[in-house]
Design a protein around this motif. Structure first.
Motif, PDB file in Angstrom:
ATOM      1  N   UNK A 288       4.853   9.787  -7.449  1.00 48.24           N
ATOM      2  CA  UNK A 288       6.204  10.008  -7.993  1.00 48.24           C
ATOM      3  C   UNK A 288       7.183  10.505  -6.941  1.00 48.24           C
ATOM      4  N   UNK A 289       7.025  10.027  -5.705  1.00 53.50           N
ATOM      5  CA  UNK A 289       7.929  10.413  -4.622  1.00 53.50           C
ATOM      6  C   UNK A 289       8.724   9.229  -4.087  1.00 53.50           C
ATOM      7  N   UNK A 290       8.661   8.114  -4.788  1.00 49.91           N
ATOM      8  CA  UNK A 290       9.354   6.903  -4.334  1.00 49.91           C
ATOM      9  C   UNK A 290      10.843   7.006  -4.647  1.00 49.91           C
ATOM     10  N   UNK A 291      11.636   6.935  -3.605  1.00 51.12           N
ATOM     11  CA  UNK A 291      13.099   6.943  -3.741  1.00 51.12           C
ATOM     12  C   UNK A 291      13.626   5.703  -3.023  1.00 51.12           C
ATOM     13  N   UNK A 292      14.873   5.341  -3.261  1.00 52.88           N
ATOM     14  CA  UNK A 292      15.430   4.186  -2.542  1.00 52.88           C
ATOM     15  C   UNK A 292      15.381   4.357  -1.015  1.00 52.88           C
ATOM     16  N   UNK A 293      15.611   5.570  -0.543  1.00 53.35           N
ATOM     17  CA  UNK A 293      15.578   5.799   0.907  1.00 53.35           C
ATOM     18  C   UNK A 293      14.160   5.628   1.447  1.00 53.35           C
ATOM     19  N   UNK A 294      13.167   6.139   0.732  1.00 55.43           N
ATOM     20  CA  UNK A 294      11.783   5.989   1.172  1.00 55.43           C
ATOM     21  C   UNK A 294      11.341   4.531   1.082  1.00 55.43           C
ATOM     22  N   UNK A 295      11.802   3.833   0.047  1.00 57.33           N
ATOM     23  CA  UNK A 295      11.480   2.402  -0.075  1.00 57.33           C
ATOM     24  C   UNK A 295      12.025   1.631   1.122  1.00 57.33           C
ATOM     25  N   UNK A 296      13.275   1.934   1.496  1.00 55.92           N
ATOM     26  CA  UNK A 296      13.879   1.273   2.655  1.00 55.92           C
ATOM     27  C   UNK A 296      13.102   1.610   3.926  1.00 55.92           C
TER      28      UNK A 296
ATOM     29  N   UNK B 196       7.343  -2.021   7.568  1.00 61.30           N
ATOM     30  CA  UNK B 196       6.590  -3.271   7.389  1.00 61.30           C
ATOM     31  C   UNK B 196       7.224  -4.409   8.182  1.00 61.30           C
ATOM     32  N   UNK B 197       8.545  -4.471   8.188  1.00 62.00           N
ATOM     33  CA  UNK B 197       9.227  -5.492   8.988  1.00 62.00           C
ATOM     34  C   UNK B 197       8.984  -5.293  10.477  1.00 62.00           C
ATOM     35  N   UNK B 198       8.940  -4.042  10.907  1.00 59.36           N
ATOM     36  CA  UNK B 198       8.640  -3.747  12.307  1.00 59.36           C
ATOM     37  C   UNK B 198       7.225  -4.197  12.665  1.00 59.36           C
TER      38      UNK B 198
ATOM     39  N   UNK C 292       0.816  -1.212   0.000  1.00 58.68           N
ATOM     40  CA  UNK C 292       0.000   0.000   0.000  1.00 58.68           C
ATOM     41  C   UNK C 292       0.851   1.265   0.000  1.00 58.68           C
ATOM     42  N   UNK C 293       1.797   1.359   0.912  1.00 54.46           N
ATOM     43  CA  UNK C 293       2.590   2.587   1.003  1.00 54.46           C
ATOM     44  C   UNK C 293       3.534   2.741  -0.187  1.00 54.46           C
ATOM     45  N   UNK C 294       4.077   1.634  -0.701  1.00 59.23           N
ATOM     46  CA  UNK C 294       4.935   1.728  -1.883  1.00 59.23           C
ATOM     47  C   UNK C 294       4.123   2.133  -3.109  1.00 59.23           C
ATOM     48  N   UNK C 295       2.914   1.612  -3.227  1.00 57.42           N
ATOM     49  CA  UNK C 295       2.051   1.977  -4.356  1.00 57.42           C
ATOM     50  C   UNK C 295       1.658   3.448  -4.287  1.00 57.42           C
ATOM     51  N   UNK C 296       1.280   3.922  -3.123  1.00 59.20           N
ATOM     52  CA  UNK C 296       0.906   5.333  -2.963  1.00 59.20           C
ATOM     53  C   UNK C 296       2.099   6.240  -3.258  1.00 59.20           C
ATOM     54  N   UNK C 297       3.261   5.859  -2.745  1.00 57.92           N
ATOM     55  CA  UNK C 297       4.461   6.651  -2.990  1.00 57.92           C
ATOM     56  C   UNK C 297       4.821   6.660  -4.476  1.00 57.92           C
TER      57      UNK C 297
END
Length: 185
Positions: free
Chosen positions: A54-62, A68-70, A45-50
């Protein structure tokens, strides 16, 4: 040449993976699937919204994957297993074990979620949600059988009323389920 002893009812003469008499939490697999699904759904959900913004960057993906892991770490259920004379609780990072035949105390832990803390004479300590025992009468039977032996030997000195109350709740829930299944409710 190795000889494999044939065990009646077991395919290919192989022995079962679990020792005979071992009982596990029957709701654990479903709770594990729910924890995995929740973490994956949050990540998707959050990766799709990001990505849509057009605000998805490697840092935001991490960051989103870490979040999600938390969430998964928080939701990961304890795996409770019992056998004749023992109870084991395995979480995400650690495992605890008590000898139920050597129980010395049972108490309810204070906090947000109800917890049952069992201690044995060898220094073992487990902490688990009492709902696991009330939802699994076979697990409860293993704990109660061991506690009865500890009572008889004089080791179990603290928390007898707590376990008896939990036993009454297990018996009541089981009787209610039987009545509902038979249509006598």
């Amino acid at each position: 040449m190795r000889h494999i002893a044939r065990t009646p009812g077991v395919r290919g003469g192989r022995r079962p993976a679990r020792p005979t008499g071992t009982v596990t939490d029957r709701n654990w697999a479903g709770e594990l699937r729910a924890a995995l699904f929740s973490a994956l759904a949050l990540a998707a959900l959050v990766l799709t919204i990001d990505a849509a913004n057009s605000t998805l960057t490697p840092a935001r993906s991490a960051l989103w994957l870490g979040l999600s892991l938390l969430l998964y770490a928080v939701l990961h259920p304890q795996r409770v297993t019992a056998g004749p004379g023992w109870l084991a609780v395995r979480g995400l990072l650690r495992r605890a074990h008590v000898c139920t035949d050597l129980l010395v105390s049972a108490r309810a832990a204070d906090g947000v979620a109800p917890r049952l803390v069992l201690r044995d004479a060898l220094g073992g300590r487990v902490e688990l949600d009492p709902k696991i025992l009330t939802g699994n009468p076979l697990l409860w039977h293993r704990v109660e059988t061991g506690a009865a032996r500890a009572r008889t030997s004089g080791l179990f000195v603290c928390g007898d009323e707590l376990l008896r109350g939990l036993g009454a709740r297990v018996d009541g829930d089981t009787a209610k389920a039987v009545f509902e299944a038979s249509g006598l409710d």
